[in-house]
Scaffold this motif. Structure first.
Motif, PDB file in Angstrom:
ATOM      1  N   ALA A 176       0.818  -1.215   0.000  1.00 16.45           N
ATOM      2  CA  ALA A 176       0.000   0.000   0.000  1.00 16.45           C
ATOM      3  C   ALA A 176       0.852   1.266   0.000  1.00 16.45           C
ATOM      4  O   ALA A 176       0.431   2.301  -0.525  1.00 16.45           O
ATOM      5  CB  ALA A 176      -0.936  -0.005   1.208  1.00 16.45           C
ATOM      6  N   HIS A 208      -1.673 -14.563  12.194  1.00 14.61           N
ATOM      7  CA  HIS A 208      -2.379 -13.408  12.759  1.00 14.61           C
ATOM      8  C   HIS A 208      -2.510 -13.533  14.283  1.00 14.61           C
ATOM      9  O   HIS A 208      -3.545 -13.181  14.857  1.00 14.61           O
ATOM     10  CB  HIS A 208      -3.761 -13.248  12.113  1.00 14.61           C
ATOM     11  N   TYR A 224       0.994  -5.249   7.005  1.00 15.73           N
ATOM     12  CA  TYR A 224      -0.153  -5.969   6.469  1.00 15.73           C
ATOM     13  C   TYR A 224      -0.656  -5.241   5.230  1.00 15.73           C
ATOM     14  O   TYR A 224      -0.620  -4.005   5.168  1.00 15.73           O
ATOM     15  CB  TYR A 224      -1.283  -6.067   7.503  1.00 15.73           C
ATOM     16  N   ILE A 225      -1.113  -6.026   4.248  1.00 14.17           N
ATOM     17  CA  ILE A 225      -1.727  -5.436   3.059  1.00 14.17           C
ATOM     18  C   ILE A 225      -3.103  -6.065   2.854  1.00 14.17           C
ATOM     19  O   ILE A 225      -3.306  -7.232   3.181  1.00 14.17           O
ATOM     20  CB  ILE A 225      -0.865  -5.641   1.799  1.00 14.17           C
ATOM     21  N   PRO A 226      -4.053  -5.299   2.329  1.00 20.41           N
ATOM     22  CA  PRO A 226      -5.385  -5.870   2.083  1.00 20.41           C
ATOM     23  C   PRO A 226      -5.383  -6.749   0.834  1.00 20.41           C
ATOM     24  O   PRO A 226      -4.597  -6.544  -0.091  1.00 20.41           O
ATOM     25  CB  PRO A 226      -6.258  -4.631   1.867  1.00 20.41           C
ATOM     26  N   PHE A 227      -6.245  -7.739   0.841  1.00 19.83           N
ATOM     27  CA  PHE A 227      -6.396  -8.584  -0.349  1.00 19.83           C
ATOM     28  C   PHE A 227      -7.854  -8.990  -0.462  1.00 19.83           C
ATOM     29  O   PHE A 227      -8.625  -8.944   0.494  1.00 19.83           O
ATOM     30  CB  PHE A 227      -5.508  -9.832  -0.257  1.00 19.83           C
ATOM     31  N   ARG A 228      -8.219  -9.392  -1.678  1.00 15.40           N
ATOM     32  CA  ARG A 228      -9.568  -9.894  -1.924  1.00 15.40           C
ATOM     33  C   ARG A 228      -9.461 -11.081  -2.871  1.00 15.40           C
ATOM     34  O   ARG A 228      -8.809 -11.005  -3.903  1.00 15.40           O
ATOM     35  CB  ARG A 228     -10.457  -8.810  -2.538  1.00 15.40           C
ATOM     36  N   GLY A 233     -12.192 -11.442   1.494  1.00 16.18           N
ATOM     37  CA  GLY A 233     -11.000 -10.622   1.604  1.00 16.18           C
ATOM     38  C   GLY A 233     -10.438 -10.647   3.006  1.00 16.18           C
ATOM     39  O   GLY A 233     -10.867 -11.402   3.870  1.00 16.18           O
ATOM     40  N   GLY A 234      -9.452  -9.778   3.242  1.00 14.41           N
ATOM     41  CA  GLY A 234      -8.822  -9.700   4.550  1.00 14.41           C
ATOM     42  C   GLY A 234      -7.489  -9.001   4.429  1.00 14.41           C
ATOM     43  O   GLY A 234      -7.291  -8.137   3.563  1.00 14.41           O
ATOM     44  N   PHE A 235      -6.556  -9.394   5.292  1.00 17.70           N
ATOM     45  CA  PHE A 235      -5.230  -8.795   5.286  1.00 17.70           C
ATOM     46  C   PHE A 235      -4.176  -9.903   5.302  1.00 17.70           C
ATOM     47  O   PHE A 235      -4.352 -10.935   5.952  1.00 17.70           O
ATOM     48  CB  PHE A 235      -5.045  -7.880   6.495  1.00 17.70           C
TER      49      PHE A 235
END
Length: 287
Positions: A176, A208, A224-228, A233-235
């Motif tokens: 990010a 986590h 941490y980066i977001p993902f889908r 989704g999540g991190f």
């Protein structure tokens, strides 16, 4: 034995057959011949078929064979828009292969649908064309899959591990802040690169959980980066390692400080790949 030949039907059948073979050959050879050009060449071949039927018993067989070879060569050269001798040889092979495919399909449909005439040629040509498209698509996917495979060497403070990697166009993960591409690897794959005092922290980070002695991981710049994905989704936890080397048949690319997302223990690709690479790494666009 007496045979009755309808020249108009003979011409129509050969015109349709030749046109289908030429179009299929052009596709196999990836030539840019127009439909009009292929149609004109097919008409030339159909005209020869009529002349052969009329004069076969009056002219020597060797002469007719030579003329037939010349007509077929000209038909392929013109109908597929071929300019070089090498391409012409390949074109003739493609013409023979296409004829074999259509002939095989024709014999099959003739057994299933006797007495259908022109319809058999339409079905045969369509089946051969569709079958060829399918085979070429499968071959293209296999070649693409091979091109996307790479041997990856993960390096951390003098230790290294070789893993099987795959460039995945579905991997769009980026950091990010830095916008650098992120690859994904199950955390269990890379634990051996780190000393014992760091492994517990890396495993906790990947799961986590609360990281004991987080200062041990500061050198890895965890974030941490977001993902889908398909299942939501999540991190994902991300660390930076010393180096990653991408080895193909002809090249070896060194990437300094690559970002690695820590997947779960069973997060590797179902095809057996241990690291899913960001596609931009394939083209050297990691910056």
């Amino acid at each position: 034995m007496h045979y009755e030949i309808f020249l108009d039907l003979l011409f129509a059948e050969n015109l349709l057959l030749n046109y289908t073979i030429l179009r299929l050959s052009s596709f196999l050879l990836k030539r840019s011949a127009t439909r009009r050009r292929s149609f004109a060449a097919a008409a030339l071949g159909a005209g020869y078929a009529v002349l052969y039927a009329v004069f076969a018993r009056y002219l020597p067989g060797a002469l007719l064979a030579l003329v037939g070879i010349g007509i077929t060569t000209g038909m392929v050269k013109s109908g597929c828009r071929i300019t070089t001798v090498r391409d012409l040889a390949v074109g003739m092979a493609g013409y023979i292969l296409s004829g074999f495919l259509i002939g095989s399909a024709y014999r099959l449909f003739r057994e299933l649908m006797p007495g259908r005439g022109i319809l058999l040629f339409l079905l045969s040509g369509s089946a051969a064309y569709a079958g060829t498209l399918l085979l070429l698509k499968i071959r293209k996917e296999m070649l693409l899959e091979h091109a996307r495979q790479v041997t990856v060497q993960l390096v951390q403070n003098g230790k290294w591990k070789k893993v099987k990697g795959l460039y995945d166009t579905g991997n769009t993960l980026r950091d990010a802040t830095t916008k650098k591409p992120v690859s994904v690897v199950p955390y269990t794959v890379i634990l051996e690169l780190f000393p014992d005092e760091m492994r517990t922290g890396i495993a906790a980070l990947a799961r986590h959980e609360t990281v004991p002695e987080p200062e041990q991981l500061l050198a890895l710049q965890p974030r941490y980066i977001p993902f889908r994905g398909l299942e939501g989704g999540g991190f994902l936890p991300v660390i930076r390692i010393s180096e990653m080397i991408l080895v193909t048949e002809h090249t070896a690319r060194h990437i300094s400080g690559p970002l690695i997302a820590l997947g779960g223990e069973n997060s590797s690709s179902p095809r057996g790949y241990e690291i899913i690479l960001h596609p931009d790494l394939m083209e050297g666009q990691e910056e």
